[in-house]
Design a protein around this motif. Sequence first.
Motif, short mmCIF file in Angstrom:
data_model
loop_
_atom_site.label_atom_id
_atom_site.label_comp_id
_atom_site.label_asym_id
_atom_site.label_seq_id
_atom_site.Cartn_x
_atom_site.Cartn_y
_atom_site.Cartn_z
N LEU A 8 0.83 -1.20 0.00
CA LEU A 8 0.00 0.00 0.00
C LEU A 8 0.86 1.25 0.00
N LEU A 9 1.90 1.24 0.85
CA LEU A 9 2.79 2.39 1.01
C LEU A 9 4.23 1.93 0.84
N SER A 10 4.98 2.70 0.07
CA SER A 10 6.40 2.42 -0.11
C SER A 10 7.19 3.70 0.11
N VAL A 11 8.04 3.70 1.11
CA VAL A 11 8.89 4.85 1.44
C VAL A 11 10.32 4.49 1.08
N ARG A 12 10.99 5.36 0.33
CA ARG A 12 12.34 5.08 -0.12
C ARG A 12 13.27 6.27 0.12
N ASP A 13 14.34 6.02 0.88
CA ASP A 13 15.43 6.98 1.08
C ASP A 13 14.91 8.35 1.52
N LEU A 14 13.96 8.35 2.44
CA LEU A 14 13.32 9.59 2.87
C LEU A 14 14.27 10.41 3.76
N VAL A 35 15.51 13.21 9.61
CA VAL A 35 15.29 11.88 9.03
C VAL A 35 16.36 11.68 7.97
N ASP A 36 17.04 10.54 8.03
CA ASP A 36 18.25 10.36 7.24
C ASP A 36 18.23 9.06 6.44
N GLY A 37 17.43 9.04 5.38
CA GLY A 37 17.45 7.88 4.48
C GLY A 37 16.60 6.72 4.93
N VAL A 38 15.36 6.98 5.31
CA VAL A 38 14.46 5.93 5.82
C VAL A 38 13.73 5.25 4.67
N SER A 39 13.67 3.93 4.71
CA SER A 39 12.95 3.14 3.69
C SER A 39 12.17 2.02 4.37
N PHE A 40 10.92 1.84 3.95
CA PHE A 40 10.11 0.70 4.42
C PHE A 40 8.87 0.60 3.56
N ASP A 41 8.18 -0.53 3.67
CA ASP A 41 6.91 -0.76 2.99
C ASP A 41 5.84 -1.08 4.04
N VAL A 42 4.60 -0.81 3.68
CA VAL A 42 3.45 -1.21 4.49
C VAL A 42 2.46 -1.89 3.57
N GLY A 43 2.06 -3.10 3.92
CA GLY A 43 1.12 -3.84 3.11
C GLY A 43 -0.33 -3.54 3.47
N LYS A 44 -1.23 -3.98 2.63
CA LYS A 44 -2.65 -3.78 2.88
C LYS A 44 -3.06 -4.52 4.15
#
Length: 333
Positions: A8-14, A35-44
């Motif tokens: 659902l959500l994809s965060v890359r190198d934030l 915030v220094d390069g945060v990456s993660f995903d969140v599924g449905k």
Amino acid sequence: MTVTTDTLLSVRDLVKTFPGRPRRTGRPGAPIRAVDGVSFDVGKGETLGLVGESGCGKSTTGRMIVRLLDPTSGTVTFEGTEIGGLSQAQLRPHRRNLQMVFQDPYSSLNPRQTVARIVSEPLLIQGASAADARERAGELMELVGLTPEHLDRYPHEFSGGQAQRIGIARSLATSPKLVIADEPVSALDVSVQAQVVNLMERLQQELGLAYVFIAHDLSVVKRVCDRVAVMYLGRIVEIGDKAEVYGNPAHPYTKALLSAVPLPDPAAERTRERIVLLGDPPSPANPPAGCTFHPRCPKAQESCRTERPLLQIVGPGGRQAACHFPEVRGPGL
């Protein structure tokens, strides 16, 4: 972290950098990299817990996801659309599916507006009629355990737990798919915390919601989350399945945080190892070289002082840790 059809959500190198405070000379201070390069995903339908000490950047990350703050760099992709660069007009359709619950229910509710106006405002912004919005507001009040008779009252007439229920009702007005919950129970009494957590779990089951649950209380996170991301000084230092992170922490910082969580068994509480971190977290305006945790890490070696560790797979299920010397127990690991 591979993006799948269920993502659902994809965060890359934030990254989020704030200007430093001006010095007495009038020259700008060092920029603060919150915030220094945060990456993660969140599924449905998934709940990702984002945990860490105060000031680690977890709330800033949440605010960038919903575009209350614009990222300095990096991408936020929601349902396949990169929303970081959208104008407010372009972002409006996505806001129906992306909402936020704030830490302090009173400061997030307008004291001059009735509950009816507060809860229905997202619908009015999306073009609903006043009658339809009020009817929906009454339904939402019942959904969160209040009554439609409360609609004509003002926020100050409610307890903290009730006010937070109103905040949750507002976040659900547009039937979102993802809710960013920023410390939603930290301002409440312990008994009320349990009620609000129960409510959020029930709403997730009934409505199919996904959460990013931001907190510093690891006991609450353990109860509500499917996966956990541990942040330190603007970076994720460990991320993975809840059972793995809690049962077998790989990063020394995660291990230290978990050692401070009270145990229900007094005997186990007296005999377990407690890790005390020395000093305070370094300033994000002047982070240490190499691993930012090394000044407080009991395992730090020379490579930790000079080389920045990157997230690497250290356990089953794709669990990752940013540590040169991760601790993982188990066969073959």
